[in-house]
Design a protein around this motif. Structure first.
Motif, PDB file in Angstrom:
ATOM      1  N   GLU A 146       0.813  -1.209   0.000  1.00  0.00           N
ATOM      2  CA  GLU A 146       0.000   0.000   0.000  1.00  0.00           C
ATOM      3  C   GLU A 146       0.852   1.266   0.000  1.00  0.00           C
ATOM      4  OE1 GLU A 146      -4.138   1.512   2.067  1.00  0.00           O
ATOM      5  OE2 GLU A 146      -2.714   0.371   3.285  1.00  0.00           O
ATOM      6  N   ARG A 147       1.912   1.262   0.800  1.00  0.00           N
ATOM      7  CA  ARG A 147       2.739   2.484   0.865  1.00  0.00           C
ATOM      8  C   ARG A 147       3.432   2.763  -0.466  1.00  0.00           C
ATOM      9  NH1 ARG A 147       8.292   2.103   2.143  1.00  0.00           N
ATOM     10  NH2 ARG A 147       9.055  -0.023   2.420  1.00  0.00           N
ATOM     11  N   PHE A 148       3.742   1.689  -1.209  1.00  0.00           N
ATOM     12  CA  PHE A 148       4.397   1.891  -2.506  1.00  0.00           C
ATOM     13  C   PHE A 148       3.410   2.455  -3.534  1.00  0.00           C
ATOM     14  CE2 PHE A 148       7.202  -1.597  -0.814  1.00  0.00           C
ATOM     15  CZ  PHE A 148       8.306  -0.781  -0.616  1.00  0.00           C
ATOM     16  N   TYR A 149       2.127   2.039  -3.431  1.00  0.00           N
ATOM     17  CA  TYR A 149       1.127   2.646  -4.308  1.00  0.00           C
ATOM     18  C   TYR A 149       1.025   4.145  -4.026  1.00  0.00           C
ATOM     19  CZ  TYR A 149      -3.249   4.363  -6.085  1.00  0.00           C
ATOM     20  OH  TYR A 149      -4.180   5.148  -6.713  1.00  0.00           O
ATOM     21  N   HIS A 150       0.996   4.512  -2.748  1.00  0.00           N
ATOM     22  CA  HIS A 150       0.894   5.935  -2.402  1.00  0.00           C
ATOM     23  C   HIS A 150       2.130   6.709  -2.872  1.00  0.00           C
ATOM     24  CE1 HIS A 150      -2.895   5.761  -0.342  1.00  0.00           C
ATOM     25  NE2 HIS A 150      -2.488   4.787   0.448  1.00  0.00           N
ATOM     26  N   GLU A 151       3.293   6.063  -2.820  1.00  0.00           N
ATOM     27  CA  GLU A 151       4.505   6.707  -3.357  1.00  0.00           C
ATOM     28  C   GLU A 151       4.345   6.984  -4.850  1.00  0.00           C
ATOM     29  OE1 GLU A 151       8.293   4.937  -2.609  1.00  0.00           O
ATOM     30  OE2 GLU A 151       7.864   4.597  -0.475  1.00  0.00           O
ATOM     31  N   THR A 152       3.742   6.011  -5.546  1.00  0.00           N
ATOM     32  CA  THR A 152       3.516   6.192  -6.985  1.00  0.00           C
ATOM     33  C   THR A 152       2.594   7.377  -7.238  1.00  0.00           C
ATOM     34  OG1 THR A 152       3.694   3.797  -7.264  1.00  0.00           O
ATOM     35  CG2 THR A 152       2.785   5.053  -9.109  1.00  0.00           C
ATOM     36  N   ARG A 153       1.522   7.456  -6.480  1.00  0.00           N
ATOM     37  CA  ARG A 153       0.593   8.568  -6.659  1.00  0.00           C
ATOM     38  C   ARG A 153       1.273   9.903  -6.388  1.00  0.00           C
ATOM     39  NH1 ARG A 153      -4.739   8.473  -3.103  1.00  0.00           N
ATOM     40  NH2 ARG A 153      -3.307   9.370  -1.566  1.00  0.00           N
ATOM     41  N   GLN A 154       2.135   9.936  -5.401  1.00  0.00           N
ATOM     42  CA  GLN A 154       2.847  11.170  -5.088  1.00  0.00           C
ATOM     43  C   GLN A 154       3.798  11.573  -6.215  1.00  0.00           C
ATOM     44  OE1 GLN A 154       4.563  10.182  -1.264  1.00  0.00           O
ATOM     45  NE2 GLN A 154       2.952  11.296  -0.163  1.00  0.00           N
ATOM     46  N   LEU A 155       4.378  10.579  -6.897  1.00  0.00           N
ATOM     47  CA  LEU A 155       5.255  10.896  -8.033  1.00  0.00           C
ATOM     48  C   LEU A 155       4.518  11.718  -9.089  1.00  0.00           C
ATOM     49  CD1 LEU A 155       7.095   7.474  -8.518  1.00  0.00           C
ATOM     50  CD2 LEU A 155       8.118   9.607  -7.711  1.00  0.00           C
ATOM     51  N   HIS A 156       3.228  11.456  -9.233  1.00  0.00           N
ATOM     52  CA  HIS A 156       2.418  12.186 -10.206  1.00  0.00           C
ATOM     53  C   HIS A 156       1.886  13.502  -9.635  1.00  0.00           C
ATOM     54  CE1 HIS A 156       2.083   8.900 -13.244  1.00  0.00           C
ATOM     55  NE2 HIS A 156       2.275   8.134 -12.182  1.00  0.00           N
ATOM     56  N   LEU A 157       1.512  13.484  -8.370  1.00  0.00           N
ATOM     57  CA  LEU A 157       0.822  14.626  -7.779  1.00  0.00           C
ATOM     58  C   LEU A 157       1.751  15.731  -7.292  1.00  0.00           C
ATOM     59  CD1 LEU A 157      -2.059  13.058  -5.634  1.00  0.00           C
ATOM     60  CD2 LEU A 157      -2.324  14.630  -7.546  1.00  0.00           C
ATOM     61  N   LEU A 158       2.859  15.355  -6.627  1.00  0.00           N
ATOM     62  CA  LEU A 158       3.647  16.361  -5.913  1.00  0.00           C
ATOM     63  C   LEU A 158       4.238  17.447  -6.809  1.00  0.00           C
ATOM     64  CD1 LEU A 158       5.402  14.332  -3.057  1.00  0.00           C
ATOM     65  CD2 LEU A 158       3.297  15.694  -3.016  1.00  0.00           C
ATOM     66  N   PRO A 159       4.726  17.133  -8.033  1.00  0.00           N
ATOM     67  CA  PRO A 159       5.226  18.231  -8.884  1.00  0.00           C
ATOM     68  C   PRO A 159       4.156  19.282  -9.175  1.00  0.00           C
ATOM     69  CG  PRO A 159       5.955  16.113  -9.740  1.00  0.00           C
ATOM     70  CD  PRO A 159       4.955  15.813  -8.662  1.00  0.00           C
ATOM     71  N   VAL A 160       2.907  18.835  -9.347  1.00  0.00           N
ATOM     72  CA  VAL A 160       1.821  19.761  -9.611  1.00  0.00           C
ATOM     73  C   VAL A 160       1.458  20.530  -8.345  1.00  0.00           C
ATOM     74  CG1 VAL A 160      -0.550  19.969 -10.456  1.00  0.00           C
ATOM     75  CG2 VAL A 160       0.947  18.200 -11.391  1.00  0.00           C
ATOM     76  N   CYS A 161       1.449  19.838  -7.207  1.00  0.00           N
ATOM     77  CA  CYS A 161       1.137  20.507  -5.936  1.00  0.00           C
ATOM     78  C   CYS A 161       2.142  21.615  -5.643  1.00  0.00           C
ATOM     79  CB  CYS A 161       1.133  19.489  -4.792  1.00  0.00           C
ATOM     80  SG  CYS A 161      -0.213  18.299  -4.860  1.00  0.00           S
ATOM     81  N   GLU A 162       3.411  21.339  -5.884  1.00  0.00           N
ATOM     82  CA  GLU A 162       4.447  22.348  -5.643  1.00  0.00           C
ATOM     83  C   GLU A 162       4.269  23.542  -6.573  1.00  0.00           C
ATOM     84  OE1 GLU A 162       8.173  20.384  -6.022  1.00  0.00           O
ATOM     85  OE2 GLU A 162       7.881  19.108  -4.255  1.00  0.00           O
ATOM     86  N   GLU A 163       3.939  23.271  -7.827  1.00  0.00           N
ATOM     87  CA  GLU A 163       3.765  24.352  -8.797  1.00  0.00           C
ATOM     88  C   GLU A 163       2.577  25.234  -8.446  1.00  0.00           C
ATOM     89  OE1 GLU A 163       2.722  25.029 -13.543  1.00  0.00           O
ATOM     90  OE2 GLU A 163       3.087  23.007 -12.775  1.00  0.00           O
ATOM     91  N   LEU A 164       1.485  24.620  -8.001  1.00  0.00           N
ATOM     92  CA  LEU A 164       0.246  25.364  -7.755  1.00  0.00           C
ATOM     93  C   LEU A 164       0.063  25.774  -6.303  1.00  0.00           C
ATOM     94  CD1 LEU A 164      -2.260  23.278  -9.926  1.00  0.00           C
ATOM     95  CD2 LEU A 164      -1.001  25.339 -10.569  1.00  0.00           C
ATOM     96  N   GLY A 165       0.992  25.358  -5.434  1.00  0.00           N
ATOM     97  CA  GLY A 165       0.876  25.720  -4.029  1.00  0.00           C
ATOM     98  C   GLY A 165      -0.293  25.045  -3.333  1.00  0.00           C
ATOM     99  N   LYS A 166      -0.575  23.798  -3.720  1.00  0.00           N
ATOM    100  CA  LYS A 166      -1.676  23.047  -3.124  1.00  0.00           C
ATOM    101  C   LYS A 166      -1.126  21.871  -2.332  1.00  0.00           C
ATOM    102  CE  LYS A 166      -5.189  23.940  -6.708  1.00  0.00           C
ATOM    103  NZ  LYS A 166      -6.360  24.299  -5.897  1.00  0.00           N
ATOM    104  N   SER A 167      -1.887  21.427  -1.317  1.00  0.00           N
ATOM    105  CA  SER A 167      -1.545  20.206  -0.620  1.00  0.00           C
ATOM    106  C   SER A 167      -2.000  19.017  -1.462  1.00  0.00           C
ATOM    107  CB  SER A 167      -2.229  20.156   0.749  1.00  0.00           C
ATOM    108  OG  SER A 167      -3.635  19.995   0.595  1.00  0.00           O
TER     109      SER A 167
END
Length: 444
Positions: free
Chosen positions: A22-43
């Motif tokens: 499960e934790r590895f799936y969440h890591e995968t999702r973060q690989l996609h989400l975090l660059p966008v979150c950082e760019e847009l200033g969103k959690s």
């Protein structure tokens, strides 16, 4: 999907929820989400909420799950598909096992939809490797996809043909060219997993906060939507008379009084002439270029025009014609296409790109944008190898006597597809006559 594949998918989803995975799936999702979150200033939670509100949660889950299944994890570099098959493989059929192995070895790629038979199949071409064109058997998705769509998907071999896996990213249509250009520019040297992350992040970025394609008016100015408010005297009938008599204004309606501002000898740039990096907003009336709209209401005269220079020309023209009936200097308000989107997001309306832009620009302007988009798409398709034409391009097929009947069938199919699209979207039918003319084919 068939029952055997459905069973395999259900089992691998259950397996991915085990604590060891499960934790590895969440890591995968973060690989996609975090660059966008950082760019847009969103959690991360804010981004997930935006995606779910737009109805894209299932797309995100599918693409992240398949990315997770294609990677090796942990100190021993174990793959979750291999792990499932080792312990639970006996519960799966030969077909189910092969499907999961195909996902494990697949790559998310960006595809142009170049031909389609709704409910049966579609032909897709790799945006990064145009020589890779496949006919994909797809009964459900092909009913909603259209010529010119750009999708992110994994294509695998199955039963002697090709098929999509479950995770498909439909790229927002008006942003698709931007996504395609950006990925083509940034993809060199990337591994299949890095490319998957890039495609996924760009899709998420457009879903959460769309970036519009570059828009221009027919003078080559970047789109800047200007609205000019003139305070007027009470002599409305006199103003109407002057505007009715001027050769550059064509009366549109009486309630309120409205006119189209028509150019003299203005250059009309169509999507076929436009750069692929932008879309030209162009419309005509009575064979003349439309430069703006004028209306009289609420004790003021309002001019709408696209482009700062054009607005300036319109202000000067109106002052020269009805300056005696104006009070003071006009108020001018400019908005970029992006600002129109920001205003809509601030009002709390959905962030999906197509309907919102259509609402902001109106059906006529939105229809012109889409027409230019498909001009560019079909101009490219004429030089592409199509399986339906025995891997010849439409231009090549014209010169091959034995392929001409197939070419005519394909052209009629394009006509029918565009008529169906117009009916679904409530827009005028895209005029495909220019394709027939350009190929020099008759028999429509």
């Amino acid at each position: 999907m068939g029952k055997e594949i459905d069973q395999a998918v259900r089992l691998i989803i259950q397996w991915s929820k085990k604590p060891k995975w499960e934790r590895f799936y969440h890591e995968t999702r973060q690989l996609h989400l975090l660059p966008v979150c950082e760019e847009l200033g969103k959690s991360e939670q804010q981004a997930l909420s935006d995606i779910n509100k737009g109805g894209f949660g299932d797309m995100l889950f599918g693409i992240c799950l398949e990315d997770f299944l294609s990677r090796n994890w942990g100190p021993r570099q174990t793959n979750p598909v291999d792990d499932l098959l080792k312990y639970k493989g006996g519960k799966l059929s030969f077909t189910g096992k092969n499907y999961l192995r195909a996902i494990k070895d697949s790559a998310l790629r960006l595809w142009d939809v170049v031909d389609i038979d709704p409910g049966e199949w579609l032909d897709v071409r790799d945006c990064l490797r145009p020589e890779d064109t496949f006919r994909v058997i797809e009964h459900s998705g092909s009913q909603s996809m259209q010529h010119g769509d750009i999708i992110g998907a994994r294509v695998i071999k199955s039963g002697g043909g090709h098929r999509f896996t479950g995770g498909i990213l439909m790229m927002p249509r008006l942003q698709a060219l931007n996504i395609k250009d950006s990925i083509q520019a940034a993809s060199e040297g990337l591994s299949r997993h890095e490319l998957c992350g890039l495609i996924g992040s760009m899709w998420i970025r457009q879903v959460i906060s769309p970036i519009l394609p570059a828009l221009f008016n027919t003078d080559g100015e970047e789109a800047l939507f200007g609205t000019v408010y003139f305070r007027i005297t009470e002599q409305i009938e006199a103003i109407e008379t002057v505007l009715d008599r001027h050769r550059e204004f064509s009366r549109d309606g009486d309630n309120p009084p409205a006119w189209t501002w028509l150019g003299e000898g203005s250059k009309t740039t169509t999507g076929r002439e436009a750069s692929v990096s932008g879309i030209v907003l162009s419309s005509q009336k009575n064979g003349r270029q439309c430069l703006g709209q004028i209306r009289l209401e609420n004790e003021r005269l309002t001019l709408d025009a696209n482009g700062k220079n054009r607005v300036g020309q319109g202000v000067a023209l109106i002052k020269s014609l009805v300056g005696d009936y104006l009070v003071g200097e006009p108020l001018i308000k400019y908005q970029t296409p992006e600002q129109l989107q920001q205003d809509q997001e601030a009002s709390g309306s959905p962030s999906s790109s197509g309907p919102s832009l259509r609402e902001e620009l109106g059906d006529e302007e939105y229809g012109k944008i889409m027409s230019d988009f498909f001009d560019q798409h079909y101009q490219e398709v004429l030089d592409q190898l199509l399986p339906v034409l025995d891997n010849h391009s439409p231009r090549e097929a014209v010169a091959e006597k034995q392929l001409l009947p197939k070419l005519i069938v394909w052209l009629r199919h394009v006509d029918s597809a565009e008529a169906d699209r117009a009916d679904r979207e409530g827009l005028p039918v895209y005029d495909t006559q220019w394709i027939w003319d350009e190929l020099g084919v008759t028999g429509r």
